[in-house]
Design a protein around this motif. Structure first.
Motif, PDB file in Angstrom:
ATOM      1  N   SER B 129       0.832  -1.197   0.000  1.00 48.77           N
ATOM      2  CA  SER B 129       0.000   0.000   0.000  1.00 48.77           C
ATOM      3  C   SER B 129       0.870   1.253   0.000  1.00 48.77           C
ATOM      4  CB  SER B 129      -0.916  -0.027   1.224  1.00 48.77           C
ATOM      5  OG  SER B 129      -1.365   1.265   1.531  1.00 48.77           O
ATOM      6  N   ALA B 185      -4.138   2.009  -3.126  1.00 47.47           N
ATOM      7  CA  ALA B 185      -3.342   1.964  -1.897  1.00 47.47           C
ATOM      8  C   ALA B 185      -4.229   2.203  -0.672  1.00 47.47           C
ATOM      9  CB  ALA B 185      -2.227   3.002  -1.963  1.00 47.47           C
ATOM     10  N   SER B 189      -5.018  -0.354   2.570  1.00 51.30           N
ATOM     11  CA  SER B 189      -4.854   0.009   3.977  1.00 51.30           C
ATOM     12  C   SER B 189      -6.147  -0.202   4.735  1.00 51.30           C
ATOM     13  CB  SER B 189      -4.435   1.471   4.102  1.00 51.30           C
ATOM     14  OG  SER B 189      -3.123   1.620   3.669  1.00 51.30           O
TER      15      SER B 189
END
Lengths: 123, 557
Positions: B129, B185, B189
Motif C-alpha cells: 500500500s 493503496a 490500507s
C-alpha cells in the motif's frame, strides 16, 4: 464479534432506508443504485462476521474479564522483510506511465508487477 | 516512569517470526535496505507520515505561488495556464497525497499499539500500500514535467472540461492513472485496518474499550471501502473516454456529464470524512490526557462517529445544488442532520475540557487550535447547506474558506498535535516545547489571517480558480491580508522543521510515558520493540494504562 456484526447490520439497514427514501424523492438512478450497492456490500461483511461468531466460542478480546495470559502463545508468523512490495509498486507506477504515454512502458511495468506478485505469493 | 514492567504481568510469547529491526537483530537487512524492504507497521507508518508531510510541503509551495500571484491585482508571476495547473494539483496533492495518507500513517503506527497487537493483520499488503501510494503520487506530480503541463481542470475533474478535446495532453492521463494507484493503496490500507481491529485485539479489549482513534479509523476504513472503488471506476471511465473514444460523459453520444459529478461526489463527500475522522480521533486521544480526565461521553462519541460515517454517504449532491438537476430537499436535510452528530463531538470535547485540569503543552495547544478553526468551518457548513445561500456563494472564495477551515484546519492542527504527542513514542526523544509554542502561534495566526478574509471575498463575489481580479472593487485588501497570512504559514512550517533538527541534535530522552498517557502504546518502550509489547497490562476500561498506574500507586505502602 457481536458488537461488530450488530453495528454493521445497523449501518446497512440505515443506508438501505436512505436509499429507499432517496429513490422515491428523486427517481435518480445513479445515486439510488450506489446507495443500494453500499447497503448490500456492508450486509455481506456483517453476515460473514455473524456467521463466524455463531460457530466460535467468545474470544478473549470480546470478554470483559479476560486477562493478558489468555492471549499468550503464538499469535501467528508475521512476514519478515520483503523486497517484493516495492517491486510491485514500481511495476504499477511504470504501468501507469505507460497507460499515459505508450504501451512500450505499460507492458514491462505490468510484467514487473506480475513477477512481483507471483514471487510474493510463492514465498 | 521507567520502572514500568515491575508490577505488570509478563506475556511469555507474543512471538513473531520477524527478523528485522535493530532490536531483534543480527539476521535481517540494515540501514536503507531495511527501510525499503520493511513490513513493520511502525516503519511503514513513519514512512507514510513523512511522505505525506513532503507532499504537504509540495502542495503548500503551490499554494504560496498562487497567494503570491493574488496578493495584488493584474498578473505578475504566473500565466493563467500555470495558475490553472497549480490550483488543480494543489487540491489533488493536499486531498489525496497529504490529508488521507497522513491519517493512514498515524493509523499504521498506532492501531496495533492501541489494541495491543504485535503487527497489522497483513504486513506485506501494508508495505505494498505504501509503495503504491508513493508511486501514484509521483506519477501524478510528473505531469509538470510534460510539455503540455499537468492536469488543469480542477481537482474535481469535471467533464466535459476534463475530456480529451478541452484538456489534451498526458497531464490529465497521468492525473487519472496516478489517482487510481493512490486509491488502490488506500483501499488496501482500509482492508488491513478493518481486519486488524476485528481479529487482533488484546484479551479484554472489547469493542467498547477501544481507544477513540481506533473507532474513528474503523469508520474511515468502512467509508474508504465504500467510496474509493467508485472513484477508481470513475477515473477508469474518464481515462477510456479520453484515450479510447468511449462516451460515458458526452451527451452527444447518449452519455451524461452529470454522471461524472454524481460518481465523483459519491466518493468526494465521504472523502471529506475520510480526511477528517482520523484527525477527530487524534484530537480525542490528546485532549483527555492533557485535561487529566476521561473523555466525556465515550459511547455517545463512538455512536456519533458511526452516525457521521453512515450519513456522509448520503450528502454528496450538496456539491451539485447549482446544476439544478438534483433533489434539493433530500440533500439539504441530510446535510443539516449531519451537523448533529458533529455537534455531539464538539459537546464531548468541550465537556472534557470543562471537567479537566488543563496542561497547556504543545500537543494540547494544537488540539485547542483545532477546536476553534473546526468550529468556525463547521458553522459555515449548515449555511452552505441552504440552497438559497449556496446559489449565491457557490464557486466563490466563501466555499474556499469553508473547506480550508474544515479540511486544512482539522488536518494541519490535529496533525501537528498528534506529531508533538506521539513523537516521543516514535523516536524516543522529545520535540522542543519553546519552539513548539512559537510554531503553534505562528500557525494559528497565519491560518486565520489566510482564510478568514476569504469569507469576505466570497460574499463580495470573488470567484475561485481565477488568477486575476480587477482593482478597486473591494477585493484588494482581503487578498493582500490572505497572502500575508500564507507567508506566515510558510514561516510556521519552517519553524517546525527547525525544531525537529534542533531537537534531534539534543535528543533529550523522553521515557516510556512522558505525558502520563492512558492507552496501551504508553505501556511499551519508546520506541517500541519490533514485536511491540514485552508485557501488557490487563485491559479493564478504555484507559488500561491509567488504571494500571492507579493500581500501582494505591498498592504502594
Amino acid at each position: 464479534m457481536k458488537a461488530e456484526w450488530r453495528g454493521l447490520g445497523a449501518f446497512a439497514a440505515f443506508i438501505a432506508l436512505l436509499a429507499t427514501i432517496y429513490w422515491f424523492m428523486s427517481y435518480e438512478r445513479a445515486g439510488s443504485l450506489l446507495l443500494a450497492t453500499c447497503a448490500v456490500s456492508i450486509v455481506i461483511f456483517g453476515a460473514y462476521l455473524a456467521g463466524t461468531s455463531r460457530r466460535r466460542a467468545p474470544l478473549p478480546e470480546d470478554r470483559t474479564d479476560a486477562v493478558p495470559e489468555e492471549g499468550a502463545g503464538e499469535v501467528g508468523v508475521f512476514a519478515a522483510a520483503s523486497v517484493w512490495p516495492p517491486v510491485i509498486g514500481l511495476g504499477a507506477a511504470l504501468a501507469a506511465y505507460g497507460l499515459a504515454f505508450s504501451g512500450w512502458l505499460a507492458l514491462p511495468g505490468m510484467a514487473l508487477a506480475l513477477i512481483g506478485t507471483v514471487a510474493a505469493a510463492l514465498r | 516512569m521507567a520502572a514500568r514492567p515491575a508490577g505488570g504481568r509478563r506475556v511469555t510469547t507474543l512471538d513473531v517470526g520477524r527478523t528485522i529491526g535493530p532490536a531483534a537483530g543480527q539476521h535481517g537487512p540494515r540501514g536503507l535496505v531495511a527501510w525499503l524492504t520493511t513490513v513493520d507497521h511502525k516503519r511503514i507508518g513513519i514512512l507514510y507520515c513523512w511522505t505525506a508531510f513532503a507532499f504537504f510541503c509540495v502542495g503548500g509551495f503551490m499554494a504560496s505561488l498562487m497567494r503570491a500571484e493574488l496578493a495584488e491585482p493584474e498578473l505578475q508571476l504566473l500565466s493563467t495556464q500555470a495558475y490553472n495547473e497549480l490550483f488543480t494539483m494543489h487540491g489533488t496533492v493536499m486531498m489525496f497525497l497529504f490529508a488521507v495518507p497522513m491519517g493512514t500513517g498515524f493509523a499504521n503506527y498506532l492501531i496495533p499499539l492501541h489494541i495491543g497487537a504485535p503487527d497489522m493483520a497483513f504486513p506485506r499488503l501494508n508495505a505494498l500500500s505504501y509503495w503504491l501510494f508513493l508511486g501514484g503520487g509521483l506519477v501524478l506530480l510528473s505531469g509538470f514535467l510534460t510539455s503540455r503541463g499537468a492536469a488543469d481542470f480542477g481537482w474535481t475533474g469535471y467533464t466535459p472540461l476534463s475530456d480529451a478535446v478541452r484538456s489534451p495532453g498526458p497531464g490529465g492521463d497521468l492525473w487519472a492513472t496516478g489517482l487510481a494507484l493512490t486509491g488502490i493503496a488506500s483501499t488496501m490500507s482500509a482492508i488491513n485496518f478493518v481486519t486488524t481491529v476485528t481479529s487482533l485485539r488484546a484479551p479484554g479489549m472489547t469493542m467498547f474499550r477501544l481507544p477513540i482513534f481506533v473507532w474513528t479509523m474503523l469508520g474511515t476504513s468502512v467509508l474508504v471501502l465504500l467510496a474509493f472503488p467508485v472513484i477508481t471506476a470513475n477515473l477508469a471511465m474518464l481515462f477510456l473516454e479520453r484515450n479510447y473514444g468511449l462516451h460515458f460523459f458526452d451527451p452527444a453520444f447518449g452519455g451524461s456529464p452529470l454522471l461524472w459529478q454524481h460518481l465523483f461526489w459519491f466518493f468526494g463527500h465521504p472523502e471529506v470524512y475520510i480526511v477528517v475522522l482520523p484527525f477527530f480521533g487524534v484530537v480525542t486521544e490528546v485532549l483527555p490526557v492533557f485535561a487529566r480526565t476521561r473523555l466525556f461521553g465515550y459511547k455517545a462519541f463512538v455512536i456519533s462517529t458511526m452516525a457521521i460515517a453512515a450519513y456522509s454517504i448520503s450528502t454528496w449532491a450538496h456539491h451539485m445544488f447549482t446544476t439544478g438537476a438534483v433533489d434539493l430537499p433530500f440533500f439539504t436535510a441530510t446535510t443539516l442532520i449531519i451537523a448533529v452528530p458533529t455537534g455531539v463531538k464538539i459537546f464531548s470535547w468541550l465537556a472534557t475540557l470543562w471537567g479537566g485540569r488543563l496542561r497547556l503543552r504543545t500537543p494540547m495547544l494544537f488540539c485547542l487550535g483545532f477546536l476553534v478553526v473546526f468550529l468556525i468551518g463547521g458553522l459555515t457548513g449548515p449555511m452552505l447547506a441552504a440552497p438559497m445561500f449556496d446559489q449565491h456563494v457557490h464557486d466563490t472564495y466563501f466555499v474556499v474558506a469553508h473547506m480550508h477551515y474544515v479540511l486544512l484546519g482539522s488536518a494541519m492542527f490535529a496533525m501537528f498535535g498528534g506529531v508533538y504527542f506521539w513523537w516521543p513514542k516514535m523516536m524516543g526523544w522529545r520535540l522542543g516545547e519553546r519552539a513548539g509554542l512559537w510554531h503553534f502561534w505562528l500557525t494559528f495566526v497565519g491560518f486565520n489571517l489566510t482564510f478568514f478574509p476569504q469569507h469576505v471575498l466570497g460574499m463580495r463575489g470573488m470567484p475561485r480558480r481565477f488568477a486575476d481580479y480587477p482593482e478597486g472593487v473591494g477585493y484588494d485588501t482581503a487578498h493582500l491580508l490572505s497572502s500575508i497570512g500564507a507567508a506566515v504559514l510558510v514561516v510556521s512550517v519552517l519553524v517546525f522543521l527547525g525544531n525537529v533538527v534542533a531537537s534531534w541534535r539534543r535528543r533529550e530522552p523522553a521515557g516510556d510515558d512522558p505525558w502520563e498517557g492512558s492507552t496501551l502504546e504508553w505501556a511499551t518502550t519508546s520506541p517500541p520493540p519490533p514485536h511491540n509489547f514485552d508485557w501488557l497490562p490487563p485491559v479493564r476500561s478504555e484507559r488500561p494504562v491509567y488504571d494500571w498506574r492507579r493500581g500501582q500507586e494505591s498498592s504502594e505502602p
